[in-house]
Design a protein around this motif. Structure first.
Motif, PDB file in Angstrom:
ATOM      1  N   UNK A   1       0.674 -27.426  59.311  1.00 50.99           N
ATOM      2  CA  UNK A   1       1.719 -27.231  60.319  1.00 50.99           C
ATOM      3  C   UNK A   1       1.140 -26.820  61.671  1.00 50.99           C
ATOM      4  N   UNK A   2      -0.100 -26.361  61.699  1.00 52.22           N
ATOM      5  CA  UNK A   2      -0.746 -25.990  62.959  1.00 52.22           C
ATOM      6  C   UNK A   2      -1.466 -27.164  63.612  1.00 52.22           C
ATOM      7  N   UNK A   3      -1.539 -28.298  62.921  1.00 51.51           N
ATOM      8  CA  UNK A   3      -2.278 -29.449  63.436  1.00 51.51           C
ATOM      9  C   UNK A   3      -1.480 -30.187  64.513  1.00 51.51           C
ATOM     10  N   UNK A   4      -2.169 -30.680  65.515  1.00 50.16           N
ATOM     11  CA  UNK A   4      -1.504 -31.453  66.564  1.00 50.16           C
ATOM     12  C   UNK A   4      -0.894 -32.745  66.027  1.00 50.16           C
ATOM     13  N   UNK A   5      -1.506 -33.327  65.007  1.00 50.71           N
ATOM     14  CA  UNK A   5      -0.999 -34.594  64.490  1.00 50.71           C
ATOM     15  C   UNK A   5       0.006 -34.404  63.355  1.00 50.71           C
ATOM     16  N   UNK A   6       0.427 -33.177  63.110  1.00 54.00           N
ATOM     17  CA  UNK A   6       1.497 -32.928  62.141  1.00 54.00           C
ATOM     18  C   UNK A   6       2.821 -32.942  62.907  1.00 54.00           C
ATOM     19  N   UNK A   7       3.593 -33.999  62.726  1.00 48.83           N
ATOM     20  CA  UNK A   7       4.790 -34.210  63.524  1.00 48.83           C
ATOM     21  C   UNK A   7       6.084 -33.882  62.779  1.00 48.83           C
ATOM     22  N   UNK A   8       5.974 -33.435  61.531  1.00 56.33           N
ATOM     23  CA  UNK A   8       7.161 -33.063  60.766  1.00 56.33           C
ATOM     24  C   UNK A   8       7.572 -31.643  61.141  1.00 56.33           C
ATOM     25  N   UNK A   9       8.007 -31.498  62.382  1.00 50.60           N
ATOM     26  CA  UNK A   9       8.380 -30.208  62.960  1.00 50.60           C
ATOM     27  C   UNK A   9       9.616 -30.400  63.817  1.00 50.60           C
ATOM     28  N   UNK A  10      10.360 -29.339  64.109  1.00 42.88           N
ATOM     29  CA  UNK A  10      11.518 -29.478  64.988  1.00 42.88           C
ATOM     30  C   UNK A  10      11.133 -30.055  66.345  1.00 42.88           C
ATOM     31  N   UNK A  11      12.031 -30.812  66.935  1.00 48.15           N
ATOM     32  CA  UNK A  11      11.764 -31.463  68.210  1.00 48.15           C
ATOM     33  C   UNK A  11      11.379 -30.452  69.293  1.00 48.15           C
ATOM     34  N   UNK A  12      12.002 -29.284  69.282  1.00 48.85           N
ATOM     35  CA  UNK A  12      11.681 -28.267  70.285  1.00 48.85           C
ATOM     36  C   UNK A  12      10.233 -27.811  70.159  1.00 48.85           C
ATOM     37  N   UNK A  13       9.728 -27.687  68.932  1.00 42.19           N
ATOM     38  CA  UNK A  13       8.340 -27.280  68.714  1.00 42.19           C
ATOM     39  C   UNK A  13       7.392 -28.359  69.226  1.00 42.19           C
ATOM     40  N   UNK A  14       7.685 -29.609  68.917  1.00 42.21           N
ATOM     41  CA  UNK A  14       6.838 -30.712  69.376  1.00 42.21           C
ATOM     42  C   UNK A  14       6.795 -30.773  70.905  1.00 42.21           C
ATOM     43  N   UNK A  15       7.931 -30.530  71.549  1.00 40.63           N
ATOM     44  CA  UNK A  15       7.967 -30.540  73.013  1.00 40.63           C
ATOM     45  C   UNK A  15       7.162 -29.386  73.587  1.00 40.63           C
ATOM     46  N   UNK A  16       7.292 -28.214  72.984  1.00 37.12           N
ATOM     47  CA  UNK A  16       6.547 -27.055  73.483  1.00 37.12           C
ATOM     48  C   UNK A  16       5.037 -27.261  73.354  1.00 37.12           C
ATOM     49  N   UNK A  17       4.610 -27.794  72.223  1.00 36.25           N
ATOM     50  CA  UNK A  17       3.186 -28.074  72.041  1.00 36.25           C
ATOM     51  C   UNK A  17       2.711 -29.129  73.038  1.00 36.25           C
ATOM     52  N   UNK A  18       3.557 -30.124  73.275  1.00 34.55           N
ATOM     53  CA  UNK A  18       3.188 -31.195  74.206  1.00 34.55           C
ATOM     54  C   UNK A  18       3.073 -30.671  75.631  1.00 34.55           C
ATOM     55  N   UNK A  19       3.966 -29.773  76.022  1.00 41.93           N
ATOM     56  CA  UNK A  19       3.892 -29.166  77.355  1.00 41.93           C
ATOM     57  C   UNK A  19       2.576 -28.406  77.498  1.00 41.93           C
TER      58      UNK A  19
ATOM     59  N   UNK B   1      -8.398 -29.088  69.967  1.00 41.42           N
ATOM     60  CA  UNK B   1      -8.931 -29.528  68.685  1.00 41.42           C
ATOM     61  C   UNK B   1      -7.748 -29.831  67.764  1.00 41.42           C
ATOM     62  N   UNK B   2      -7.967 -30.747  66.841  1.00 41.67           N
ATOM     63  CA  UNK B   2      -6.870 -31.318  66.071  1.00 41.67           C
ATOM     64  C   UNK B   2      -6.123 -30.301  65.244  1.00 41.67           C
ATOM     65  N   UNK B   3      -6.817 -29.300  64.716  1.00 41.46           N
ATOM     66  CA  UNK B   3      -6.227 -28.446  63.687  1.00 41.46           C
ATOM     67  C   UNK B   3      -5.628 -27.142  64.207  1.00 41.46           C
ATOM     68  N   UNK B   4      -5.745 -26.864  65.519  1.00 40.05           N
ATOM     69  CA  UNK B   4      -5.266 -25.591  66.048  1.00 40.05           C
ATOM     70  C   UNK B   4      -4.519 -25.812  67.356  1.00 40.05           C
ATOM     71  N   UNK B   5      -3.199 -25.720  67.332  1.00 36.31           N
ATOM     72  CA  UNK B   5      -2.416 -25.971  68.539  1.00 36.31           C
ATOM     73  C   UNK B   5      -2.720 -24.964  69.642  1.00 36.31           C
ATOM     74  N   UNK B   6      -3.287 -23.795  69.316  1.00 40.63           N
ATOM     75  CA  UNK B   6      -3.504 -22.703  70.264  1.00 40.63           C
ATOM     76  C   UNK B   6      -4.876 -22.748  70.948  1.00 40.63           C
ATOM     77  N   UNK B   7      -5.805 -23.548  70.460  1.00 38.70           N
ATOM     78  CA  UNK B   7      -7.198 -23.482  70.908  1.00 38.70           C
ATOM     79  C   UNK B   7      -7.499 -24.545  71.968  1.00 38.70           C
ATOM     80  N   UNK B   8      -8.098 -24.089  73.100  1.00 41.11           N
ATOM     81  CA  UNK B   8      -8.467 -24.998  74.188  1.00 41.11           C
ATOM     82  C   UNK B   8      -9.855 -24.671  74.711  1.00 41.11           C
ATOM     83  N   UNK B   9     -10.651 -25.727  74.907  1.00 42.60           N
ATOM     84  CA  UNK B   9     -12.010 -25.615  75.422  1.00 42.60           C
ATOM     85  C   UNK B   9     -12.079 -26.213  76.818  1.00 42.60           C
ATOM     86  N   UNK B  10     -12.747 -25.552  77.735  1.00 40.73           N
ATOM     87  CA  UNK B  10     -12.994 -26.117  79.053  1.00 40.73           C
ATOM     88  C   UNK B  10     -14.148 -27.099  78.943  1.00 40.73           C
ATOM     89  N   UNK B  11     -13.893 -28.352  79.316  1.00 43.73           N
ATOM     90  CA  UNK B  11     -14.933 -29.380  79.209  1.00 43.73           C
ATOM     91  C   UNK B  11     -16.186 -28.993  79.984  1.00 43.73           C
TER      92      UNK B  11
END
Length: 232
Positions: free
Chosen positions: A174-192, A205-215
């Motif tokens: 459920x924390x994966x970016x490619x897991x789309x079986x989630x409420x529409x509001x959650x998908x929109x928030x992650x996309x924003x 990274x694919x498995x953690x919606x919260x993690x971001x790396x500066x290129x």
């Protein structure tokens, strides 16, 4: 039992946001919702090298913090930071401030769970969970140890977290970016979150919606800079 496939490791590749998710345009926010900030107390990046470590709160009052590893409210069930601080390299801080300015136009702010992590802390984490599926091996280190990675979510101007489908450090599909079986509001928030962070030079990274790396921080050296904690 934890079921993580990958956790804050360095070899992950950028992924694309589902093209079916529409990112809403900026909205006008009632000025009464915005805080009155004491900008005169903030420091300037002038004449500071991009690789210098800085305390983010000294350069912006617009962020929210919940530094989980300075508490026992994390997957380790242990406190590994002596005190809750968010440090990054200057180039990471600059990118975060720009991204946050755009989020604020939409009525959100960035909330931090983790920022720069000294390599000595990585060793502490490894002692508790010596498994590269969950903790990067400290011998090599992670981008967190380079000052180029952050774990974040979004909150509204009242400090309420937006729905992201799971808590921070939830190690499951459920924390994966490619897991789309989630409420529409959650998908929109992650996309924003994902679209704005990528716009300002970060990748997910694919498995953690919260993690971001500066290129731009990927090739920096692993560091063990340690901040001073305030006296009791």
């Amino acid at each position: 039992m934890l079921s993580l496939q990958f956790a804050c490791r360095e070899k992950a590749q950028p992924i694309k946001t589902d093209s079916t998710i529409e990112i809403p345009p900026p909205v006008t926010i009632d000025s009464s919702k915005k805080e009155v900030l004491a900008k005169t107390r903030l420091k300037s990046f002038k004449n500071i090298a991009d690789t210098t470590f800085v305390r983010l709160a000294n350069y912006s009052d617009d962020f929210v913090y919940d530094m989980r590893y300075a508490t026992e409210n994390n997957f380790l069930k242990a406190q590994v930071y002596d005190c809750p601080e968010c440090y990054t390299r200057v180039k990471t801080a600059k990118a975060l401030i720009k991204a946050n300015a755009e989020f604020m136009e939409m009525g959100y702010k960035i909330k931090f769970f983790d920022c720069y992590r000294p390599n000595s802390v990585q060793y502490k984490m490894w002692e508790i969970v010596p498994n590269p599926q969950y903790v990067a091996n400290p011998v090599k280190g992670s981008i967190h140890n380079k000052g180029g990675a952050v774990d974040i979510t979004l909150v509204d101007f009242d400090g309420n977290e937006v729905a992201m489908g799971t808590d921070f450090d939830f190690f499951g599909k459920r924390a994966h970016h490619d897991h789309l079986d989630l409420p529409e509001a959650v998908l929109k928030n992650r996309a924003i979150l994902k679209s704005i962070m990528e716009k300002h030079g970060f990748w997910s990274i694919r498995t953690e919606w919260w993690h971001y790396n500066l290129s731009a921080g990927s090739n920096d050296q692993v560091a063990d800079f340690k901040w001073e904690c305030p006296e009791d």
